[in-house]
Design an enzyme around this catalytic site. Structure first.
Site, PDB file in Angstrom:
ATOM      1  N   ARG A  57       0.809  -1.225   0.000  1.00 35.32           N
ATOM      2  CA  ARG A  57       0.000   0.000   0.000  1.00 35.32           C
ATOM      3  C   ARG A  57       0.844   1.277   0.000  1.00 35.32           C
ATOM      4  O   ARG A  57       0.650   2.168  -0.833  1.00 35.32           O
ATOM      5  CB  ARG A  57      -0.914   0.011   1.253  1.00 35.32           C
ATOM      6  CG  ARG A  57      -1.946  -1.006   1.209  1.00 35.32           C
ATOM      7  CD  ARG A  57      -2.317  -1.539   2.591  1.00 35.32           C
ATOM      8  NE  ARG A  57      -2.930  -2.838   2.429  1.00 35.32           N
ATOM      9  CZ  ARG A  57      -2.201  -3.959   2.259  1.00 35.32           C
ATOM     10  NH1 ARG A  57      -0.887  -3.945   2.281  1.00 35.32           N
ATOM     11  NH2 ARG A  57      -2.806  -5.100   2.058  1.00 35.32           N
ATOM     12  N   THR A  58       1.763   1.371   0.945  1.00 34.50           N
ATOM     13  CA  THR A  58       2.489   2.634   1.132  1.00 34.50           C
ATOM     14  C   THR A  58       3.343   2.952  -0.088  1.00 34.50           C
ATOM     15  O   THR A  58       3.323   4.078  -0.595  1.00 34.50           O
ATOM     16  CB  THR A  58       3.363   2.537   2.399  1.00 34.50           C
ATOM     17  OG1 THR A  58       2.569   2.011   3.461  1.00 34.50           O
ATOM     18  CG2 THR A  58       3.913   3.885   2.799  1.00 34.50           C
ATOM     19  N   ARG A 102      11.280   3.651   3.927  1.00 30.90           N
ATOM     20  CA  ARG A 102      10.792   2.626   4.860  1.00 30.90           C
ATOM     21  C   ARG A 102      11.985   1.784   5.277  1.00 30.90           C
ATOM     22  O   ARG A 102      12.778   1.345   4.433  1.00 30.90           O
ATOM     23  CB  ARG A 102       9.716   1.748   4.231  1.00 30.90           C
ATOM     24  CG  ARG A 102       9.389   0.544   5.136  1.00 30.90           C
ATOM     25  CD  ARG A 102       8.165  -0.190   4.744  1.00 30.90           C
ATOM     26  NE  ARG A 102       6.970   0.585   5.045  1.00 30.90           N
ATOM     27  CZ  ARG A 102       5.733   0.075   5.025  1.00 30.90           C
ATOM     28  NH1 ARG A 102       5.558  -1.196   4.747  1.00 30.90           N
ATOM     29  NH2 ARG A 102       4.697   0.825   5.300  1.00 30.90           N
ATOM     30  N   HIS A 128       4.682   5.645  11.738  1.00 30.74           N
ATOM     31  CA  HIS A 128       4.236   5.489  10.336  1.00 30.74           C
ATOM     32  C   HIS A 128       3.309   6.678  10.055  1.00 30.74           C
ATOM     33  O   HIS A 128       2.080   6.549   9.989  1.00 30.74           O
ATOM     34  CB  HIS A 128       3.502   4.152  10.185  1.00 30.74           C
ATOM     35  CG  HIS A 128       3.235   3.728   8.772  1.00 30.74           C
ATOM     36  ND1 HIS A 128       3.341   4.566   7.686  1.00 30.74           N
ATOM     37  CD2 HIS A 128       2.855   2.522   8.267  1.00 30.74           C
ATOM     38  CE1 HIS A 128       3.038   3.902   6.581  1.00 30.74           C
ATOM     39  NE2 HIS A 128       2.743   2.663   6.909  1.00 30.74           N
TER      40      HIS A 128
HETATM   41  N1   CP Z   1      -0.383  -0.110   5.913  1.00 31.25           N
HETATM   42  C1   CP Z   1       0.834  -0.392   5.377  1.00 31.25           C
HETATM   43  O1   CP Z   1       1.858   0.192   5.730  1.00 31.25           O
HETATM   44  O2   CP Z   1       0.799  -1.357   4.409  1.00 31.25           O
HETATM   45  P1   CP Z   1       2.040  -1.822   3.518  1.00 31.25           P
HETATM   46  O3   CP Z   1       3.020  -2.509   4.444  1.00 31.25           O
HETATM   47  O4   CP Z   1       1.460  -2.736   2.469  1.00 31.25           O
HETATM   48  O5   CP Z   1       2.671  -0.588   2.924  1.00 31.25           O
END
Ligand code: CP
Length: 324
Positions: A74-75, A124, A152
């Site tokens: 997602r991110t 990240r 986050h």
């Molecule tokens: N919510 C979130 O950080 O999802 P991802 O790890 O898929 O980016």
């Protein structure tokens, strides 16, 4: 590993009401006014999208790099979509095929990226505090896309945006977080944001997964999910962060589910006007029943959609630096 709340680590003072620091490291050091400005900007981008207006090419000619040392769906994709929407070029860094494998340090990597002519870094990293270290090493902005179990911020801001949009406001709202509070950077950032905006926050989880210092922050702590569900206006379920758990925090998965999962049966006791949230990815059948993802009260897909508009606002404010 830094997994405790209440730590004074990584806090920077923010001078002036609307001053925006070079880096977005977390929600803890963010002024309420900047949070509100970010949510307002995200709202403008969402409105423009709904009205089929073209987005401004604020980042035309600029390059943003997704520097991800941990997995993400997602991110990473949401930041990429947000950057493309604003006209940026996006580079994606894969730590597995990079010179990190040869011993390159984080500081070396971010300095290399800066020298390549990049205007913004989305980072990240599995280590808490990595974004602080990266931000100190370069002149370009660094946006923390999740650092260990620290913060986050973009997830929390998109959650605040989603809650505000659905509920009409945040002050006085009863928000319940359920699950692995100890290892969750999502809940840590959300707590800071929700408290700054006046929400009434409760957390529930096995006592082994509750960090110290929550009450001192102004958070209610309960061991009993059943007694909290009826009153909650927002129920935010959390994934068990197995990758960050160093030992057994509860006897078995069956026992965890018995006491802390949002099941179909438990969902019958929540208010019809309550909403269910989760940052994703959901592990079906662990923290919540899979069928609840289709429940009309479940906002998971709305959170993902809003993530793009919210991250456009972040790139606007931190990379284009269009403060108005
Ligand atoms: N919510 C979130 O950080 O999802 P991802 O790890 O898929 O980016």
């Amino acid at each position: 590993m830094q997994c405790e709340t209440g730590s004074s680590l990584f806090v920077r003072s923010v001078p002036g009401k609307n001053f925006i620091e070079k880096d977005l490291l977390g929600i803890r050091g963010l002024k309420k006014e900047i949070i509100q400005l970010t949510l307002k900007k995200a709202g403008s981008y969402k409105k423009a999208f709904r009205e089929n207006q073209e987005f401004s090419s604020l980042l035309k000619g600029k390059t943003v790099v997704n520097l991800f040392f941990e997995t993400s769906t997602r991110t990473r994709m949401s930041f990429e979509k947000a950057a493309v929407n604003l006209g940026a070029t996006v580079m994606n860094f894969d730590s597995v095929t990079s010179s990190v494998k040869k011993g390159e340090t984080l500081v070396d990597t971010v300095r290399t990226v800066e020298s390549l002519g990049v205007e913004g870094i989305i980072l990240r990293h599995p280590q808490a505090g990595a974004s602080v270290m990266a931000g100190n090493a370069v002149k370009i902005p660094v946006i923390n896309a999740g650092d260990g179990c620290h913060e986050h911020p973009s997830q929390a801001l998109l959650d605040l945006f989603t809650i505000q949009e659905i509920k009409g406001g945040i002050a006085g709202l009863k928000v319940l977080f359920v699950g692995d509070i100890l290892h969750s950077r999502v809940v840590r950032s959300n707590l800071w944001g929700l408290l700054k905006l006046g929400a009434e926050v409760t957390v529930v989880g096995p006592f082994t997964l509750l960090p110290p210092g929550l009450e001192e922050m102004g958070v209610n702590v309960s061991p009993d999910l059943e007694s909290c569900l009826g009153e909650a206006e927002v129920i935010y379920m959390l994934r068990l962060q197995r990758e960050r758990q160093e030992k057994g925090y509860f006897p078995s998965m069956g026992e965890y589910r018995k006491y802390f999962a949002l099941t179909k049966e438990r969902a019958e006791n929540i208010s019809p006007s309550a909403v269910i949230m989760h940052p994703g990815p959901v592990v079906p059948g662990v923290e919540m029943d899979h069928s609840l993802m289709e429940d009309p009260r479940c906002l998971i897909q709305e959170q993902v959609k809003n993530g793009v508009f919210l991250r456009m606002a972040l790139l606007d404010l931190w990379v284009a630096r269009e403060v108005n």
